[in-house]
Scaffold this motif. Structure first.
Motif, PDB file in Angstrom:
ATOM      1  N   SER A   2       0.889  -1.368   0.346  1.00 18.16           N
ATOM      2  CA  SER A   2       0.119   0.445   0.017  1.00 18.16           C
ATOM      3  C   SER A   2       1.214   1.086  -0.022  1.00 18.16           C
ATOM      4  O   SER A   2       1.667   1.037   0.507  1.00 18.16           O
ATOM      5  CB  SER A   2      -0.796   0.072   1.618  1.00 18.16           C
ATOM      6  N   GLU A   6      -3.039   5.809   1.038  1.00 24.04           N
ATOM      7  CA  GLU A   6      -3.360   4.471   1.379  1.00 24.04           C
ATOM      8  C   GLU A   6      -3.256   4.467   2.749  1.00 24.04           C
ATOM      9  O   GLU A   6      -4.987   4.005   3.426  1.00 24.04           O
ATOM     10  CB  GLU A   6      -2.726   3.463   0.564  1.00 24.04           C
ATOM     11  N   ASP A 289     -10.743  -2.843   4.268  1.00 23.05           N
ATOM     12  CA  ASP A 289     -10.095  -3.727   2.787  1.00 23.05           C
ATOM     13  C   ASP A 289      -9.943  -2.638   1.529  1.00 23.05           C
ATOM     14  O   ASP A 289      -9.920  -2.619   0.286  1.00 23.05           O
ATOM     15  CB  ASP A 289     -10.521  -4.827   2.110  1.00 23.05           C
ATOM     16  N   ASP A 290     -10.396  -0.776   2.473  1.00 26.47           N
ATOM     17  CA  ASP A 290     -11.298  -0.157   0.769  1.00 26.47           C
ATOM     18  C   ASP A 290     -10.280   0.325   1.123  1.00 26.47           C
ATOM     19  O   ASP A 290      -9.430   0.997  -0.078  1.00 26.47           O
ATOM     20  CB  ASP A 290     -12.263   0.483   1.670  1.00 26.47           C
ATOM     21  N   SER A 293      -4.469  -3.370   0.388  1.00 27.78           N
ATOM     22  CA  SER A 293      -4.328  -4.502  -0.323  1.00 27.78           C
ATOM     23  C   SER A 293      -3.723  -5.079   0.597  1.00 27.78           C
ATOM     24  O   SER A 293      -4.143  -7.037   0.647  1.00 27.78           O
ATOM     25  CB  SER A 293      -2.749  -4.656  -1.361  1.00 27.78           C
ATOM     26  N   GLU A 294      -3.532  -5.314   1.873  1.00 25.66           N
ATOM     27  CA  GLU A 294      -2.999  -6.192   2.567  1.00 25.66           C
ATOM     28  C   GLU A 294      -4.035  -6.761   3.246  1.00 25.66           C
ATOM     29  O   GLU A 294      -4.061  -7.761   4.091  1.00 25.66           O
ATOM     30  CB  GLU A 294      -2.027  -5.349   4.534  1.00 25.66           C
ATOM     31  N   HIS A 296      -6.975  -7.544   2.132  1.00 26.29           N
ATOM     32  CA  HIS A 296      -7.359  -8.275   1.532  1.00 26.29           C
ATOM     33  C   HIS A 296      -6.538  -9.909   1.870  1.00 26.29           C
ATOM     34  O   HIS A 296      -7.395 -11.124   2.020  1.00 26.29           O
ATOM     35  CB  HIS A 296      -7.616  -7.968   0.129  1.00 26.29           C
ATOM     36  N   ILE A 297      -5.298 -10.253   1.357  1.00 24.41           N
ATOM     37  CA  ILE A 297      -3.876 -10.815   1.688  1.00 24.41           C
ATOM     38  C   ILE A 297      -4.773 -11.935   2.473  1.00 24.41           C
ATOM     39  O   ILE A 297      -4.468 -12.909   3.177  1.00 24.41           O
ATOM     40  CB  ILE A 297      -2.842 -10.582   1.334  1.00 24.41           C
TER      41      ILE A 297
END
Length: 322
Positions: A2, A6, A289-290, A293-294, A296-297
């Motif tokens: 990110s 972000e 999560d919006d 990216s971490e 989601h992972i």
């Protein structure tokens, strides 16, 4: 990875969980609900509302799930806030990743309902689920035959409540829990934890003062100094029949040290524990999560661990560590 912007956006959202003496508790609760409530359920998850005992619960069912797996999720909110509404979207994503039904109890909150009300409410939900799947409540053979694999998951202050429930559960009944998942857990909120006394302590989301205010409204000093509120104070032998534990937290959390110590404590008690520290992450990063990216992972990783029954055993402790 990110970007800096972000990360800033993620921290801004997560600071909704930051309580201050200048904020009214009702206003604080509404702020969290407003920030994290989503009208539409992600991943086609279906919502049902149901009571176990007197405890209202969300029942979240993904489109594809195993009937042999069920999660009870104990939400955070610094003991005084958080709700099914604010956690509905996140737990739906988690249930989808774990291919299981998730039950989210609306347990009672402090200060009007301090410890042990929340722990008792989780106990009632567990007992209600137990009754649904077992025709003979005290027949352990029947219990193990009919009950699905149960996962206890929790974050931040919810981890104290979840572990308080587990430590209060008879060791023989702990066998029904297949895994404990803790996200950015609060494990030591005792009077002796110096982090709660710092004037300028904290991390990117919480301050020492904010945590202390919420903890003081949840439990007396005497109760805070027991394992049922501060699980890190338990003896290794008190974790008898505990299932494997997975702890996922950020590198920049104020309670990272406590997670490391709890990992060691469980290992001394013969419990498999997997401590997963995410570089450059703040507490509760999984919830945004919006922004990241971490997030989601991280949720996908929890799903793989649950679905594939991954257990990471520690190397035996050296004599000097025991």
């Amino acid at each position: 990875m990110s970007t800096s912007k972000e990360r800033q956006n993620a921290i801004k959202r997560l600071r909704s969980f930051l309580f201050s003496s200048k904020i009214d508790i009702k206003e604080f609760r509404e702020k969290i609900d407003k920030e994290f409530y989503e009208v539409y359920m992600p991943n086609g998850v279906e919502l049902e509302e149901k009571k176990y005992g007197n405890v209202p619960c969300d029942i979240l069912r993904p489109e594809m799930y195993s009937k042999k797996r069920l999660m009870i999720y104990i939400h955070g909110g610094a003991f005084i806030a958080g709700s099914r509404k604010s956690y509905r979207s996140f737990v739906s994503s988690l249930a989808n990743a774990c291919s299981c039904v998730a039950v989210v109890p609306e347990f009672r909150l402090s200060p009007s309902h301090p410890f042990p009300f929340s722990v008792n409410d989780v106990q009632d939900v567990f007992t209600g689920i137990y009754n649904e799947y077992s025709s003979q409540l005290y027949d352990l053979d029947e219990f193990e035959t009919n009950l699905p694999e149960i996962i206890i998951a929790a974050d931040s202050s919810g981890a104290s409540i979840a572990l308080g429930f587990m430590l209060n559960l008879k060791p023989s009944f702990r066998k029904s829990i297949s895994r404990i998942v803790l996200l950015s857990p609060w494990l030591d909120v005792s009077e002796d934890n110096p982090k709660l006394c710092m004037k300028k302590g904290g991390d990117e989301v919480f301050t020492s003062e904010s945590v202390r205010l919420c903890v003081e409204s949840y439990a007396t000093v005497e109760k805070r100094n027991t394992p049922l509120v501060s699980p890190s104070l338990a003896r290794p032998d008190e974790f008898k029949n505990f299932p494997p534990v997975y702890i996922q937290c950020g590198e920049k959390e104020m309670f990272l040290e406590e997670c490391i110590e709890f990992d060691r404590l469980l290992t001394k008690g013969g419990i498999n524990c997997m401590l997963d520290v995410w570089k450059d992450m703040m507490p509760l990063f999984q919830l945004v999560d919006d922004c990241l990216s971490e997030s989601h992972i991280a949720v996908e990783k929890i799903g793989k661990i649950i679905v594939n029954h991954i257990i990471e055993a520690h190397e035996p402790l050296e004599e000097s560590e025991k």
